[in-house]
Design a protein around this motif. Structure first.
Motif, mmCIF file in Angstrom:
data_model
loop_
_atom_site.group_PDB
_atom_site.id
_atom_site.type_symbol
_atom_site.label_atom_id
_atom_site.label_comp_id
_atom_site.label_asym_id
_atom_site.label_seq_id
_atom_site.Cartn_x
_atom_site.Cartn_y
_atom_site.Cartn_z
ATOM 1 N N ALA A 1 0.818 -1.112 -0.034
ATOM 2 C CA ALA A 1 0.138 -0.058 0.221
ATOM 3 C C ALA A 1 0.948 1.337 0.052
ATOM 4 O O ALA A 1 0.753 2.181 -0.596
ATOM 5 N N ARG A 2 1.975 1.311 0.955
ATOM 6 C CA ARG A 2 2.847 2.470 0.701
ATOM 7 C C ARG A 2 3.469 2.648 -0.656
ATOM 8 O O ARG A 2 3.534 3.875 -1.007
ATOM 9 N N TYR A 3 3.844 1.413 -1.267
ATOM 10 C CA TYR A 3 4.456 1.550 -2.663
ATOM 11 C C TYR A 3 3.540 2.296 -3.315
ATOM 12 O O TYR A 3 3.960 3.203 -4.242
ATOM 13 N N VAL A 4 2.435 1.789 -3.689
ATOM 14 C CA VAL A 4 1.292 2.285 -4.568
ATOM 15 C C VAL A 4 1.127 3.568 -4.590
ATOM 16 O O VAL A 4 1.059 4.506 -5.256
ATOM 17 N N LEU A 5 0.820 4.203 -3.003
ATOM 18 C CA LEU A 5 0.619 5.374 -2.784
ATOM 19 C C LEU A 5 1.393 6.389 -3.112
ATOM 20 O O LEU A 5 1.232 7.534 -3.672
ATOM 21 N N ARG A 6 2.659 6.045 -2.832
ATOM 22 C CA ARG A 6 3.910 6.782 -3.030
ATOM 23 C C ARG A 6 3.956 6.949 -4.660
ATOM 24 O O ARG A 6 4.370 8.092 -5.071
ATOM 25 N N LYS A 7 3.778 6.035 -5.275
ATOM 26 C CA LYS A 7 3.836 6.145 -6.865
ATOM 27 C C LYS A 7 2.766 7.108 -7.459
ATOM 28 O O LYS A 7 3.163 7.916 -8.277
ATOM 29 N N LEU A 8 1.607 6.782 -6.943
ATOM 30 C CA LEU A 8 0.395 7.445 -7.460
ATOM 31 C C LEU A 8 0.470 9.154 -6.907
ATOM 32 O O LEU A 8 0.079 9.713 -7.589
ATOM 33 N N THR A 9 1.375 9.402 -6.011
ATOM 34 C CA THR A 9 1.399 10.873 -5.359
ATOM 35 C C THR A 9 2.660 11.358 -5.786
ATOM 36 O O THR A 9 3.128 12.622 -5.213
ATOM 37 N N GLY A 10 3.521 10.836 -6.778
ATOM 38 C CA GLY A 10 4.642 11.473 -7.041
ATOM 39 C C GLY A 10 5.676 11.198 -6.036
ATOM 40 O O GLY A 10 6.592 12.234 -5.888
ATOM 41 N N ASN A 11 5.826 10.257 -5.262
ATOM 42 C CA ASN A 11 6.786 9.997 -4.032
ATOM 43 C C ASN A 11 7.017 11.318 -3.291
ATOM 44 O O ASN A 11 7.886 11.582 -2.785
#
Length: 360
Positions: A337-347
């Protein structure tokens, strides 16, 4: 104008972990859960189910699993833990909201739930679980079997099967656990296409998850490299292999034909059977994404490490082998979850904990 920053479909362990990750990225998510409470499928699992990982390796981000960290939590303990986690997330959770369809227009997703007003958001997380749809293999003659057929998702306890002749089909943890439990009440065969492989649950006195964490296997992001999930060994506390060696249950290669209430084994012998129980796993239920064209013809999501390869802004949490061996587990969904949210929000930089705090 979007209604929400993030819409999360599914309020089980994957959806709750996704909400936590969204909060730490400064987003305000809403969870849409089809059931009456945000605890996923756990209440529907069989009565004797216990985790194969100790409590210390069975937590979602921000809230350690309570009590002795070395005990193996029971099903009902997991349900209570998820209730507590949902209660301290500081996130809107709408239960009784079964999502029927997700559409997209001009970069915004619209999520349609039965009998509810449609919601919009630039990000949708499909977290409805990798264990939503029981999988039964297609076997010739099964549709004509006159006995009882069920899936492990429908099994609760051995009482209704007392005195029966039962075949449990499968070679994983659930198959072995259910077959062994049933063998104390019925004549049971564990049928599979290849012999069950066992791994000691506590090699050298430490739980296998200790060693997995120590060498970093749990964290290895290799799931996307696998064409199909590998067969895994059954975690054996010392009783399962011994039970099979003693013939309770006995283990045989898969039966070859079904005729009425009778099966034929590979050696040609025929036997009347009361119940066939499939412990053959589950598949994700993502049909609400059909309108987007985000799924392959077999219903699998078109994704890479949880990120949709067809629709920017769409992501998944809780798929088996999504990124690692632990992706579909309590201990693994938080990392994904942390990985995909960071990717979706531009890290963007995490703003720190916003949700759960450790329980004393």
């Amino acid at each position: 104008m979007n209604d929400h920053d993030v819409i999360i479909v599914g309020g089980g362990q994957a959806g709750l972990a996704a909400a936590y990750a969204a909060r730490t990225q400064g987003l305000t998510p809403v969870i849409l859960e089809a059931g009456p409470e945000p605890v996923g499928s756990w209440p529907r699992y069989y009565d004797s189910l216990a985790l194969f990982s100790p409590a210390r390796y069975s937590s979602l981000p921000g809230l350690p699993f309570p009590d002795d960290p070395d005990h193996y939590p029971h099903r009902d303990e997991v349900v209570d833990y998820l209730r507590r986690y949902a209660g301290c997330l500081d996130t809107e959770i709408r239960t009784g909201h079964r999502v029927d369809a997700v559409t997209q227009d001009n970069g915004a997703f619209t999520v349609h739930a039965t009998g509810e007003t449609a919601l919009t958001a630039p990000i949708v997380i499909a977290a409805s679980g990798g264990f939503s749809r029981p999988h039964r293999p297609e076997l010739s003659g099964l549709d004509t079997f006159t006995g009882h057929v069920l899936h492990s998702g429908e099994y609760r306890n051995p009482t209704p099967f007392a005195g029966q002749r039962v075949i449990v089909v499968g070679a994983g943890n659930s198959a072995v656990q259910i077959a062994t439990e049933l063998a104390g009440h019925a004549h049971v065969t564990l049928a599979n296409r290849a012999p069950v492989k066992f791994a000691p649950q506590r090699p050298l006195g430490k739980d296998v998850h200790f060693w997995s964490a120590a060498v970093g296997f749990d964290h290895l992001p290799i799931g996307h490299l696998l064409k199909s999930p590998p067969a895994t060994a059954v975690n054996d506390p010392g009783s399962y292999k011994a039970a099979i060696l003693s013939g309770k249950p006995d283990q045989r290669r898969m039966f070859t034909t079904i005729d009425g209430d009778t099966v034929q084994w590979p050696d040609g012998t025929r036997e009347r059977i009361d119940t066939i129980l499939f412990a053959t796993g589950f598949r994700p239920e993502l049909s609400y994404l059909d309108p987007l064209g985000a799924l392959a013809s077999d219903g699998r999501p078109l994704q890479d490490r949880g990120l949709s390869t067809t629709h920017p802004g769409l992501a998944y949490v809780g798929l088996e082998w999504q990124r690692s061996f632990a992706s579909a587990t309590l201990r693994g969904v938080g990392r994904d979850a942390r990985y995909v949210l960071r990717k979706l929000t531009g890290n963007r930089v995490s703003i720190g904990k916003r949700c759960c705090q450790p329980v004393g």
